[in-house]
Motif scaffolding. Structure first.
Motif, PDB file in Angstrom:
ATOM      1  N   VAL A  14       0.829  -1.198   0.000  1.00  0.00           N
ATOM      2  CA  VAL A  14       0.000   0.000   0.000  1.00  0.00           C
ATOM      3  C   VAL A  14       0.866   1.252   0.000  1.00  0.00           C
ATOM      4  O   VAL A  14       2.039   1.223   0.399  1.00  0.00           O
ATOM      5  CB  VAL A  14      -0.934   0.023   1.225  1.00  0.00           C
ATOM      6  CG1 VAL A  14      -1.915  -1.125   1.160  1.00  0.00           C
ATOM      7  CG2 VAL A  14      -0.123  -0.037   2.529  1.00  0.00           C
ATOM      8  N   ASP A  15       0.293   2.361  -0.461  1.00  0.00           N
ATOM      9  CA  ASP A  15       0.939   3.665  -0.357  1.00  0.00           C
ATOM     10  C   ASP A  15       0.645   4.199   1.039  1.00  0.00           C
ATOM     11  O   ASP A  15      -0.475   4.627   1.333  1.00  0.00           O
ATOM     12  CB  ASP A  15       0.379   4.610  -1.426  1.00  0.00           C
ATOM     13  CG  ASP A  15       1.025   5.994  -1.370  1.00  0.00           C
ATOM     14  OD1 ASP A  15       1.831   6.249  -0.451  1.00  0.00           O
ATOM     15  OD2 ASP A  15       0.706   6.834  -2.237  1.00  0.00           O
ATOM     16  N   VAL A  16       1.646   4.149   1.907  1.00  0.00           N
ATOM     17  CA  VAL A  16       1.445   4.470   3.317  1.00  0.00           C
ATOM     18  C   VAL A  16       0.968   5.909   3.507  1.00  0.00           C
ATOM     19  O   VAL A  16       0.231   6.217   4.450  1.00  0.00           O
ATOM     20  CB  VAL A  16       2.743   4.207   4.107  1.00  0.00           C
ATOM     21  CG1 VAL A  16       2.598   4.621   5.563  1.00  0.00           C
ATOM     22  CG2 VAL A  16       3.117   2.732   4.021  1.00  0.00           C
ATOM     23  N   SER A  17       1.354   6.790   2.609  1.00  0.00           N
ATOM     24  CA  SER A  17       0.970   8.203   2.754  1.00  0.00           C
ATOM     25  C   SER A  17      -0.525   8.431   2.582  1.00  0.00           C
ATOM     26  O   SER A  17      -1.047   9.484   2.932  1.00  0.00           O
ATOM     27  CB  SER A  17       1.738   9.065   1.746  1.00  0.00           C
ATOM     28  OG  SER A  17       1.378   8.731   0.418  1.00  0.00           O
ATOM     29  N   THR A  18      -1.242   7.433   2.049  1.00  0.00           N
ATOM     30  CA  THR A  18      -2.667   7.614   1.768  1.00  0.00           C
ATOM     31  C   THR A  18      -3.577   6.876   2.752  1.00  0.00           C
ATOM     32  O   THR A  18      -4.799   6.936   2.630  1.00  0.00           O
ATOM     33  CB  THR A  18      -3.007   7.124   0.347  1.00  0.00           C
ATOM     34  OG1 THR A  18      -2.782   5.700   0.271  1.00  0.00           O
ATOM     35  CG2 THR A  18      -2.146   7.823  -0.692  1.00  0.00           C
ATOM     36  N   ASP A 121       9.779  -6.152   3.254  1.00  0.00           N
ATOM     37  CA  ASP A 121       9.351  -5.281   2.160  1.00  0.00           C
ATOM     38  C   ASP A 121       8.161  -4.417   2.535  1.00  0.00           C
ATOM     39  O   ASP A 121       7.793  -3.496   1.793  1.00  0.00           O
ATOM     40  CB  ASP A 121       8.997  -6.122   0.924  1.00  0.00           C
ATOM     41  CG  ASP A 121      10.228  -6.755   0.287  1.00  0.00           C
ATOM     42  OD1 ASP A 121      11.344  -6.233   0.508  1.00  0.00           O
ATOM     43  OD2 ASP A 121      10.082  -7.768  -0.421  1.00  0.00           O
ATOM     44  N   TRP A 122       7.547  -4.708   3.675  1.00  0.00           N
ATOM     45  CA  TRP A 122       6.432  -3.888   4.159  1.00  0.00           C
ATOM     46  C   TRP A 122       6.913  -2.677   4.966  1.00  0.00           C
ATOM     47  O   TRP A 122       6.111  -1.810   5.333  1.00  0.00           O
ATOM     48  CB  TRP A 122       5.501  -4.732   5.028  1.00  0.00           C
ATOM     49  CG  TRP A 122       4.569  -5.612   4.266  1.00  0.00           C
ATOM     50  CD1 TRP A 122       4.777  -6.924   3.909  1.00  0.00           C
ATOM     51  CD2 TRP A 122       3.266  -5.282   3.787  1.00  0.00           C
ATOM     52  NE1 TRP A 122       3.694  -7.424   3.233  1.00  0.00           N
ATOM     53  CE2 TRP A 122       2.747  -6.434   3.140  1.00  0.00           C
ATOM     54  CE3 TRP A 122       2.482  -4.133   3.830  1.00  0.00           C
ATOM     55  CZ2 TRP A 122       1.483  -6.466   2.557  1.00  0.00           C
ATOM     56  CZ3 TRP A 122       1.219  -4.162   3.251  1.00  0.00           C
ATOM     57  CH2 TRP A 122       0.733  -5.307   2.614  1.00  0.00           C
ATOM     58  N   VAL A 123       8.192  -2.624   5.296  1.00  0.00           N
ATOM     59  CA  VAL A 123       8.700  -1.507   6.103  1.00  0.00           C
ATOM     60  C   VAL A 123       8.865  -0.288   5.199  1.00  0.00           C
ATOM     61  O   VAL A 123       9.668  -0.313   4.262  1.00  0.00           O
ATOM     62  CB  VAL A 123      10.050  -1.858   6.764  1.00  0.00           C
ATOM     63  CG1 VAL A 123      10.513  -0.701   7.650  1.00  0.00           C
ATOM     64  CG2 VAL A 123       9.925  -3.148   7.581  1.00  0.00           C
ATOM     65  N   PRO A 124       8.122   0.797   5.434  1.00  0.00           N
ATOM     66  CA  PRO A 124       8.198   1.960   4.548  1.00  0.00           C
ATOM     67  C   PRO A 124       9.576   2.610   4.588  1.00  0.00           C
ATOM     68  O   PRO A 124      10.283   2.559   5.603  1.00  0.00           O
ATOM     69  CB  PRO A 124       7.130   2.916   5.110  1.00  0.00           C
ATOM     70  CG  PRO A 124       6.251   2.061   5.970  1.00  0.00           C
ATOM     71  CD  PRO A 124       7.133   0.979   6.500  1.00  0.00           C
ATOM     72  N   ALA A 125       9.945   3.228   3.482  1.00  0.00           N
ATOM     73  CA  ALA A 125      11.283   3.816   3.368  1.00  0.00           C
ATOM     74  C   ALA A 125      11.320   5.296   3.707  1.00  0.00           C
ATOM     75  O   ALA A 125      12.394   5.847   3.953  1.00  0.00           O
ATOM     76  CB  ALA A 125      11.820   3.601   1.952  1.00  0.00           C
ATOM     77  N   GLN A 126      10.175   5.976   3.705  1.00  0.00           N
ATOM     78  CA  GLN A 126      10.159   7.418   3.930  1.00  0.00           C
ATOM     79  C   GLN A 126      10.292   7.748   5.414  1.00  0.00           C
ATOM     80  O   GLN A 126       9.726   7.063   6.272  1.00  0.00           O
ATOM     81  CB  GLN A 126       8.863   8.021   3.385  1.00  0.00           C
ATOM     82  CG  GLN A 126       8.688   7.871   1.876  1.00  0.00           C
ATOM     83  CD  GLN A 126       9.787   8.571   1.097  1.00  0.00           C
ATOM     84  OE1 GLN A 126      10.147   9.708   1.398  1.00  0.00           O
ATOM     85  NE2 GLN A 126      10.330   7.876   0.102  1.00  0.00           N
TER      86      GLN A 126
END
Length: 355
Positions: A14-18, A121-126
């Motif tokens: 998923v796009d975590v920002s959304t 791969d689920w750990v967000p990079a931002q």
């Protein structure tokens, strides 16, 4: 040995920002069972799925349950967790208070590392984003009766998250609650248990009706001494000192709180853990000594407080803006988590690397 049961299909990332906080979950979870006479057994990583329980499940009726919250972060190609064993040891303290059998911290530590490695791969990079980790234990006896259970289930689930507050790192409005009570000495106050959060809901709704974000609790006997906010510990910068309520059994021994106090001492600041009354705080505000107010917790890290409401009056802290100490502490802790700051305390626990 932790058994691994592979999923037939995997979810789209998923796009975590959304998304909101705690609304999406990864492909796998950790599960372990306790039976009286056998201890904890059958540790396994299995596909994320709904949990089947009896309608007579003991927790649904009597509330014997505990949980924790921690986070995994990306540091370049590395995946790390912030203060893993501190959280697992605190889970065992909650277990002690609720008469739940303690976990083997080393076993769960290794299992969590295995789970995070599978789900890396689920750990967000931002920066500002993370993989929220929720371990929890609940009684699983399938009968009605007010007793300490003989069977328990332990799970760890994972959720990619952005900032806890939708408005980001900005001051919140807190209402001082002088009527309702969340915890008293000798009770469950220092345990991370659903009951404490259920006890805070009604006052929270009342605060929202008056335009406040959260509630600051006072002690349950005299309604005089400051405790904690519903989802975080509270700290004050008073006349150059960092002051926070002492751990008296009614508030959570916050891992982020401990981090703030340790770092503040490193920075050469005076730190006081003591009883502080709301009357003292009001007087310090009137005299110009109350410089900053902020909360600390895993979810939001640091939450600056711009307004404190008490008895119909509002105290505007630092012109309602983020204070310099809160900003510096937020930058430092999030810098530790993202790898921009050097970890001199050993808070950062490397798990694995991302290809």
């Amino acid at each position: 040995m932790v058994k691994f049961v592979e999923a037939k299909t995997l979810k789209d990332k998923v796009d975590v920002s959304t998304i909101g906080f705690g609304t999406h979950f990864t492909d796998y979870m950790f599960e372990m069972t306790y039976d009286e006479g056998q201890g904890w057994h059958d540790a396994q990583i299995i596909p994320y799925e709904d949990i089947k329980v009896s309608p007579a499940n003991a927790t649904l009726h009597y509330g014997q349950a505990i949980f924790e919250g921690m986070k995994a972060f990306r540091q370049g190609k590395d995946v790390v967790i912030f203060r893993t064993k501190d959280h697992l040891n605190r889970l065992n303290n909650s277990a002690r208070i609720l008469d739940i059998p303690p976990i083997d911290v080393d076993l769960v530590y290794d299992a969590l590392h295995q789970l995070i490695t599978i789900e890396k791969d689920w750990v967000p990079a931002q920066r500002g984003q993370s993989l929220y980790i929720r371990p929890f234990i609940f009684a699983d006896d399938p009968y009605l009766g007010v007793n300490v259970a003989k069977r328990y289930k332990f799970y760890i689930i994972l959720s990619p998250v952005a900032a806890y507050y939708a408005h980001g790192f900005a001051p919140v409005k807190i209402m001082v609650e002088d009527h309702y009570v969340r915890a008293t000495k000798g009770g469950l106050g220092e345990a991370k248990t659903p009951a404490n959060y259920a006890a805070s809901l009604h006052a929270g709704l009342e605060a929202h009706k008056h335009g406040f974000d959260q509630v600051l609790w006072l002690d349950g006997i005299q309604h005089k001494y400051i405790g904690e906010v519903g989802s975080m510990n509270i700290l004050f910068k008073i006349d150059g000192k960092i002051v926070t309520p002492a751990l008296d059994g009614t508030i959570l021994n916050g891992v982020t709180r401990r981090t703030v106090l340790a770092v503040a001492r490193d920075w050469g600041m005076d730190v006081e853990e003591r009883a502080i009354s709301i009357d003292e705080l009001v007087e310090d505000y009137k005299n110009g000594k109350l410089e900053e107010v902020f909360g600390s917790g895993t979810a939001a890290v640091i939450s600056p407080v711009g307004v404190l409401g008490y008895k119909g009056e509002e105290m505007v802290i630092g012109d309602g803006k983020v204070g310099p100490f809160a900003q510096k502490m937020f930058n430092y802790i999030t810098g530790l988590q993202s790898g921009l700051e050097k970890d001199v305390h050993g808070f950062i626990d490397k798990v694995t690397s991302v290809d």
